[in-house]
Write a protein that holds these residues in place. Structure first.
Motif, PDB file in Angstrom:
ATOM      1  N   MET A 157     -23.275  14.880-100.429  1.00 56.67           N
ATOM      2  CA  MET A 157     -22.302  15.696 -99.707  1.00 56.67           C
ATOM      3  C   MET A 157     -20.979  14.943 -99.552  1.00 56.67           C
ATOM      4  SD  MET A 157     -21.669  18.589 -98.294  1.00 56.67           S
ATOM      5  CE  MET A 157     -23.235  19.374 -97.904  1.00 56.67           C
ATOM      6  N   GLN A 158     -21.072  13.637 -99.315  1.00 63.18           N
ATOM      7  CA  GLN A 158     -19.856  12.832 -99.182  1.00 63.18           C
ATOM      8  C   GLN A 158     -19.081  12.818-100.497  1.00 63.18           C
ATOM      9  OE1 GLN A 158     -20.420   8.592 -98.618  1.00 63.18           O
ATOM     10  NE2 GLN A 158     -18.753   8.541 -97.111  1.00 63.18           N
ATOM     11  N   ILE A 159     -19.797  12.673-101.609  1.00 63.51           N
ATOM     12  CA  ILE A 159     -19.136  12.697-102.921  1.00 63.51           C
ATOM     13  C   ILE A 159     -18.501  14.066-103.167  1.00 63.51           C
ATOM     14  CG2 ILE A 159     -19.532  12.593-105.424  1.00 63.51           C
ATOM     15  CD1 ILE A 159     -21.837  10.595-104.785  1.00 63.51           C
ATOM     16  N   LEU A 160     -19.228  15.116-102.863  1.00 58.45           N
ATOM     17  CA  LEU A 160     -18.724  16.477-103.055  1.00 58.45           C
ATOM     18  C   LEU A 160     -17.419  16.685-102.306  1.00 58.45           C
ATOM     19  CD1 LEU A 160     -19.353  19.444-104.121  1.00 58.45           C
ATOM     20  CD2 LEU A 160     -20.292  19.843-101.832  1.00 58.45           C
ATOM     21  N   GLN A 161     -17.386  16.236-101.055  1.00 61.55           N
ATOM     22  CA  GLN A 161     -16.227  16.480-100.212  1.00 61.55           C
ATOM     23  C   GLN A 161     -15.074  15.525-100.506  1.00 61.55           C
ATOM     24  OE1 GLN A 161     -17.959  16.244 -96.307  1.00 61.55           O
ATOM     25  NE2 GLN A 161     -18.753  18.332 -96.363  1.00 61.55           N
ATOM     26  N   GLN A 162     -15.363  14.228-100.617  1.00 65.59           N
ATOM     27  CA  GLN A 162     -14.282  13.251-100.756  1.00 65.59           C
ATOM     28  C   GLN A 162     -13.746  13.153-102.172  1.00 65.59           C
ATOM     29  OE1 GLN A 162     -15.352   9.470 -99.084  1.00 65.59           O
ATOM     30  NE2 GLN A 162     -15.648  10.291 -97.019  1.00 65.59           N
ATOM     31  N   VAL A 163     -14.623  13.271-103.158  1.00 65.91           N
ATOM     32  CA  VAL A 163     -14.175  13.139-104.550  1.00 65.91           C
ATOM     33  C   VAL A 163     -13.665  14.470-105.092  1.00 65.91           C
ATOM     34  CG1 VAL A 163     -14.861  12.549-106.912  1.00 65.91           C
ATOM     35  CG2 VAL A 163     -15.749  11.220-104.972  1.00 65.91           C
ATOM     36  N   PHE A 164     -14.481  15.524-104.910  1.00 66.29           N
ATOM     37  CA  PHE A 164     -14.132  16.807-105.523  1.00 66.29           C
ATOM     38  C   PHE A 164     -13.418  17.767-104.570  1.00 66.29           C
ATOM     39  CE2 PHE A 164     -17.635  15.091-108.032  1.00 66.29           C
ATOM     40  CZ  PHE A 164     -17.108  15.195-109.311  1.00 66.29           C
ATOM     41  N   GLY A 165     -13.476  17.493-103.275  1.00 67.25           N
ATOM     42  CA  GLY A 165     -12.736  18.295-102.320  1.00 67.25           C
ATOM     43  C   GLY A 165     -13.360  19.630-101.974  1.00 67.25           C
ATOM     44  N   TYR A 166     -14.668  19.781-102.204  1.00 68.51           N
ATOM     45  CA  TYR A 166     -15.344  21.037-101.867  1.00 68.51           C
ATOM     46  C   TYR A 166     -16.127  20.863-100.570  1.00 68.51           C
ATOM     47  CZ  TYR A 166     -14.200  22.220-106.685  1.00 68.51           C
ATOM     48  OH  TYR A 166     -13.522  22.451-107.859  1.00 68.51           O
ATOM     49  N   PRO A 167     -16.084  21.840 -99.680  1.00 70.44           N
ATOM     50  CA  PRO A 167     -16.701  21.666 -98.359  1.00 70.44           C
ATOM     51  C   PRO A 167     -18.215  21.733 -98.367  1.00 70.44           C
ATOM     52  CG  PRO A 167     -15.757  23.870 -98.558  1.00 70.44           C
ATOM     53  CD  PRO A 167     -15.331  23.119 -99.779  1.00 70.44           C
ATOM     54  N   ARG A 168     -18.792  22.468 -99.319  1.00 67.39           N
ATOM     55  CA  ARG A 168     -20.253  22.643 -99.300  1.00 67.39           C
ATOM     56  C   ARG A 168     -20.756  22.952-100.708  1.00 67.39           C
ATOM     57  NH1 ARG A 168     -17.697  26.938 -97.263  1.00 67.39           N
ATOM     58  NH2 ARG A 168     -17.718  25.977 -95.212  1.00 67.39           N
ATOM     59  N   PHE A 169     -22.062  22.730-100.897  1.00 62.92           N
ATOM     60  CA  PHE A 169     -22.687  23.080-102.166  1.00 62.92           C
ATOM     61  C   PHE A 169     -22.867  24.592-102.259  1.00 62.92           C
ATOM     62  CE2 PHE A 169     -24.256  18.639-101.907  1.00 62.92           C
ATOM     63  CZ  PHE A 169     -23.853  18.211-103.167  1.00 62.92           C
ATOM     64  N   ARG A 170     -22.964  25.075-103.502  1.00 63.91           N
ATOM     65  CA  ARG A 170     -23.194  26.493-103.738  1.00 63.91           C
ATOM     66  C   ARG A 170     -24.581  26.697-104.345  1.00 63.91           C
ATOM     67  NH1 ARG A 170     -19.028  28.981-107.551  1.00 63.91           N
ATOM     68  NH2 ARG A 170     -18.301  26.910-108.123  1.00 63.91           N
TER      69      ARG A 170
END
Length: 618
Positions: A1-14
């Motif tokens: 989740m940290q990688i998703l948010q900090q690297v890619f800028g997405y708030p949540r998984f789909r």
């Protein structure tokens, strides 16, 4: 989740992303079926970053096209991920530099084509990494290419089974956007994924509006569609032949549409130049054969049009899926007629082909599924999803749902046509094309009718109350149902097929759409619901005037940044992110960082400029 948010800028998984990512990080094998635009890349990119940070080494990504590799690598580098690719356009020194960076542990993801990965030199390279415990994951993208039942079979993909045999301790993930049940089974068998977890996402792309138009004057129908519904917007127009691709591009240019051709027969530098322009310019239309498009990441393609019917429903789904990857409203538009149906049938049944009868049967079934979707009078999306084993309800966002067609009982006309074929063959022991048979049924004493004395047949003139278009629809449906077969040895001639017996016995009824509706569908803006996915994405039509002005300014800024860095505009920021920024008009970096698609590296690189652009618009 940290990688998703900090690297890619997405708030949540789909959807299934979180489960797939967790499994890959844990070292499990996986087969992932997820529609184009559903976020497949993140499913292996995030585990690659996580496993690299845990000291588990390099992720190898199998990718079939140079353009796809470049897109993925550039996008990863933009968000601060160390990625490289190996392909045939690199010289020896460049290849050595890429491998040296990977060997030194500086690379997180390395993209390469299947034919390179299975060479002795590359396998030696992998052996050395494996001995150091520095192989983290194999991600096999476009995995349907391994299957002879898939729409894009590539024999070199079958050699990838040796990755499991040679490095059994390294987890593998096979990913595809398009695979029916038989193709899935083939992928599992060919890649030895029997122990893998299978993840099947919904195949639905609710933002795509599906439209099928009966061919009248296809070029003019296409032009009306582009001018009425997608002026100055990016799109792809698929044609069956290279000649038609070039002629269509030239014709569109003459009509004021910014269009380029693309097919495998063009020189490599021309193909690359045209593809680069399509990726970097806004509002450009690419006319192409199916050689163009696999893995193209351009998210703002607003329409995909087919001037010729694809070979099967999987090809249709894969190609139309290149529209609206950003979740904004998009169109899948196709025009088709009797010649398309006959030609596709003839190619499958061609006696010169070396294909087995089992293979032909599977290809017929795949084509039949596409014909059923094209001919249906009910929801097209329901038919499309049913092919992939997914139940659904009427979508409200296809032409049949938005403008329900009128139908007529074509059973009597179908019987007449079948009887006409029988009578003609009985009289002269010859086969004729649809045009001649329709002339007989409509009572037209043409030279050919008189030459063969067909005006004296009992079927002469019995179908005069139906128009040429209505008869064309009848013939299409009868070919689709195997009641009529196109003779592969005599172009465009028809004979009775295996399903004719039940129809002639009165055991089936046929209802068809009124064909005059084709002209109405080919022109004028359709009433539609602007569906987007995921639900938190805002549609451009919802913006007020101030927000639209901000969006125009943001796009102009993005264009300039992209040109300076020689990047496609969407790699800087995609449209969905710019729309959200324009709508929210963030007051500071903290608010900007909460917008989907703004990761830490992009916030650091572009945040102040974005706020300045927004602030400059009143």
């Amino acid at each position: 989740m940290q990688i998703l948010q900090q690297v890619f800028g997405y708030p949540r998984f789909r959807g299934l992303q979180a489960d797939i990512v967790a499994g890959a990080i844990a070292g499990d094998d996986a087969l992932v079926l997820m529609p184009t635009g559903g976020g497949k890349s993140l499913c292996y990119q995030i585990p690659a970053i996580a496993r690299r940070s845990n000291g588990q080494g390099l992720t190898i990504v199998v990718s079939p096209l140079i353009a796809l590799m470049h897109d993925q690598v550039r996008a990863l580098q933009e968000v601060g991920v160390a990625a490289d690719c190996l392909h045939s356009a690199l010289d020896y020194a460049q290849v050595q530099a890429v491998q040296s960076r990977a060997w030194r542990g500086e690379t997180t993801l390395l993209y390469a084509a299947p034919e390179r990965i299975t060479t002795a030199h590359f396998l030696d390279f992998l052996d050395h990494l494996a001995q150091k415990g520095q192989l983290a994951l194999f991600a096999i993208d476009e995995a349907h290419c391994v299957s002879q039942w898939g729409h894009d079979f590539r024999p070199e993909y079958r050699q990838l089974a040796l990755l499991h045999q040679r490095y059994p301790q390294v987890p593998r993930m096979a990913l595809t956007a398009t695979a029916d049940a038989i193709t899935r089974e083939d992928i599992i068998e060919r890649l030895q994924l029997q122990q893998a977890q299978v993840y099947v996402s919904s195949f639905d792309r609710p933002n795509i509006c599906y439209q099928v138009v009966e061919k009248a004057d296809p070029r003019k129908q296409l032009l009306r569609f582009i001018e009425d519904e997608h002026p100055d917007e990016a799109g792809i127009v698929y044609c069956q032949s290279r000649k038609k691709v070039e002629e269509t591009a030239e014709w569109l240019l003459q009509q004021g549409i910014n269009a380029l051709p693309y097919h495998a027969g063009l020189p490599a530098d021309v193909r690359q130049r045209h593809q680069d322009r399509f990726l970097r310019e806004e509002g450009l239309v690419m006319t192409a054969t199916i050689a163009f498009g696999m893995g193209i990441d351009k998210p703002d393609v607003r329409f995909v049009a087919h001037l010729d019917m694809p070979k099967n429903i999987e090809g249709y789904y894969q190609e139309t899926g290149r529209a609206g990857r950003d979740g904004q409203a998009a169109d899948a538009w196709m025009t088709y007629g009797l010649a398309d149906v006959v030609n596709q049938r003839r190619m499958i049944d061609d006696p010169q082909s070396q294909a087995s009868e089992a293979y032909r049967q599977v290809m017929r079934a795949k084509l039949d599924a596409l014909l059923a979707m094209a001919e249906t009078t009910d929801c097209r999306r329901v038919r499309l999803l049913a092919y992939f084993g997914e139940d659904s309800s009427p979508c409200g966002n296809c032409d049949n749902c938005l403008n329900p067609p009128q139908t007529w009982d074509a059973t009597q006309a179908s019987l007449m046509f079948l009887s006409c074929i029988y009578r003609v063959q009985q009289k002269s022991d010859m086969h004729f094309g649809a045009g001649h048979l329709i002339d007989i049924l409509r009572g037209k004493p043409t030279d050919k009718v008189l030459q063969y004395d067909h005006q004296n047949l009992s079927t002469f003139g019995i179908g005069e109350k139906w128009t040429q278009q209505e008869w064309g629809a009848v013939v299409r449906q009868l070919v689709a149902r195997d009641a009529i077969v196109a003779d592969a040895q005599a172009f465009n001639t028809l004979r009775l097929g295996p399903a004719a017996k039940n129809l002639l016995a009165g055991q089936e009824h046929i209802h068809l759409r009124l064909s005059e509706r084709a002209e109405r569908k080919g022109s004028g803006r359709m009433r539609r619901i602007a569906k987007t996915t995921p639900a938190n994405r805002m549609h451009v039509d919802a913006l007020d005037m101030s927000a639209r002005n901000r969006l125009d300014a943001l796009k102009a800024w993005r264009r300039e940044v992209a040109q300076q860095n020689q990047l496609p505009a969407y790699v800087v920021f995609n449209d969905a992110t710019l729309i959200a920024i324009a709508a929210q008009n963030p007051s500071g970096l903290g608010a900007l960082s909460q917008i989907s698609g703004v990761g830490q590296k992009k916030l650091d690189a572009y945040g102040s400029e974005l706020l300045k652009v927004c602030g400059s618009v009143s």
